[in-house]
Write an enzyme that holds these catalytic residues in place. Structure first.
Site, PDB file in Angstrom:
ATOM      1  NE  ARG A 159      85.832  38.694 152.190  1.00  0.00           N
ATOM      2  CZ  ARG A 159      84.781  37.332 151.877  1.00  0.00           C
ATOM      3  NH1 ARG A 159      85.343  36.322 151.150  1.00  0.00           N
ATOM      4  NH2 ARG A 159      83.092  37.378 152.233  1.00  0.00           N
TER       5      ARG A 159
ATOM      6  CG  ASP B 200      85.784  23.870 152.251  1.00  0.00           C
ATOM      7  OD1 ASP B 200      84.631  24.119 152.667  1.00  0.00           O
ATOM      8  OD2 ASP B 200      86.419  25.247 151.723  1.00  0.00           O
TER       9      ASP B 200
END
Length: 307
Positions: A68, A177
């Site tokens: 990532r 979110d």
């Protein structure tokens, strides 16, 4: 919200003791396999992720973190982890911090996931709104850790199928979110045909528009659903308070990535956020067993605030 969601932080100042030293920038010449993360760096980055969004990476996520992080090293031209940690520490507007959390968090969801919850909303909550909502107040639902929007739009479909239950009082759905990327996806309301498999054909025709030309193979949520869903970036680790309160909160398959202390704090915040008699839905793989909270158990993965 996968090892992370669920979802911004109120502070962008990262303590120097958590991050590293300054270095000159140059593009990383290797893939994630060649990216070196020492034990100390991994601990500091995992600590940062925990402080910002409550996610415990544990000891087994080093390769995931490396993969990532390479996205951000390439995007920012940083050559190694120390340089990138310096960037996070000296991030005046917090933008890179948001981008960091965007790539760290993984969001998996589906339309009509765990359908028993939507059945409960349809058959138990909506027919009895006069007992849940005061007077003529509007029904308020929060889809916390909403990912790319499948959950709030499923909630909107359920509401539209029983519009007579709330038409006079009104209804709204807040979808939140941590990740700005998934929120943008949800706001667009465009999904590939691979994502809409769980939706019955008659509901697809009624609530979705099929794409043509370059949008072939995609559908878009119709305005009647989008109009009752609003998207907002909220970090569940921050303090939050809403007035008026919500009547229903969905926070599903997020807390499995939190430790007991974090789950307990979050569940009690949800309790304060709900109106008397309000409902909290968690994932079927989650439970409030073992943490202190004032909710009453209704059935697996459904809890209620006392009236």
């Amino acid at each position: 919200m996968a090892p992370a969601h669920p979802k911004h932080t109120s502070s962008t100042n990262i303590p120097a003791k958590v991050l590293g030293r300054n270095h000159n920038s140059s593009p990383p010449p290797y893939g994630s396999a060649g990216l070196l993360i020492t034990d100390e760096q991994y601990f500091k980055l995992a600590e940062l992720v925990y402080k910002l969004c409550g996610i415990n990476l544990g000891q087994g996520k080093r390769e995931l973190l490396k993969a990532r992080l390479m996205k951000r090293l390439r995007a920012t031209g940083r050559r190694d982890i120390n340089q990138y940690m310096d960037l996070l520490q000296n991030d005046p507007d917090g933008r890179e911090l948001i981008s960091f959390l965007d790539v760290i968090t993984t969001n998996k969801t589906d339309f009509f996931r765990e359908p028993q919850h939507f059945d409960f909303l349809s058959h138990t909550i909506l027919p009895n709104l006069s007992q849940l909502c005061k007077g003529s107040e509007a029904l308020r639902i929060w889809s916390a850790a909403c990912s790319t929007g499948e959950e709030p739009y499923t909630l909107a479909i359920v509401l539209m199928l029983q519009k007579e239950a709330w038409a006079q009082r009104g209804a709204s759905i807040l979808a939140s979110d941590l990740s700005t990327q998934v929120l943008s996806h949800g706001q667009r309301g465009v999904y590939s045909t691979e994502r809409i498999g769980p939706i019955p054909r008659d509901l697809l025709r009624r609530f979705f528009q099929r794409g043509v030309n370059r949008w072939a193979g995609h559908v878009r949520v119709r305005p009647e659903l989008r109009n009752i869903v609003s998207f907002k970036r909220i970090n569940l680790m921050d303090s939050f308070q809403f007035d008026p309160p919500f009547h229903v909160v969905f926070c599903r398959n997020v807390m499995i990535y939190f430790d007991k202390e974090t789950r307990e704090r979050l569940v009690n915040r949800f309790h304060r956020t709900l109106a008397p008699g309000g409902y909290l839905f968690v994932g079927h793989s989650e439970s409030l067993t073992g943490i202190k909270h004032p909710f009453r158990f209704v059935q697996p993965a459904i809890y209620r605030k006392e009236v």
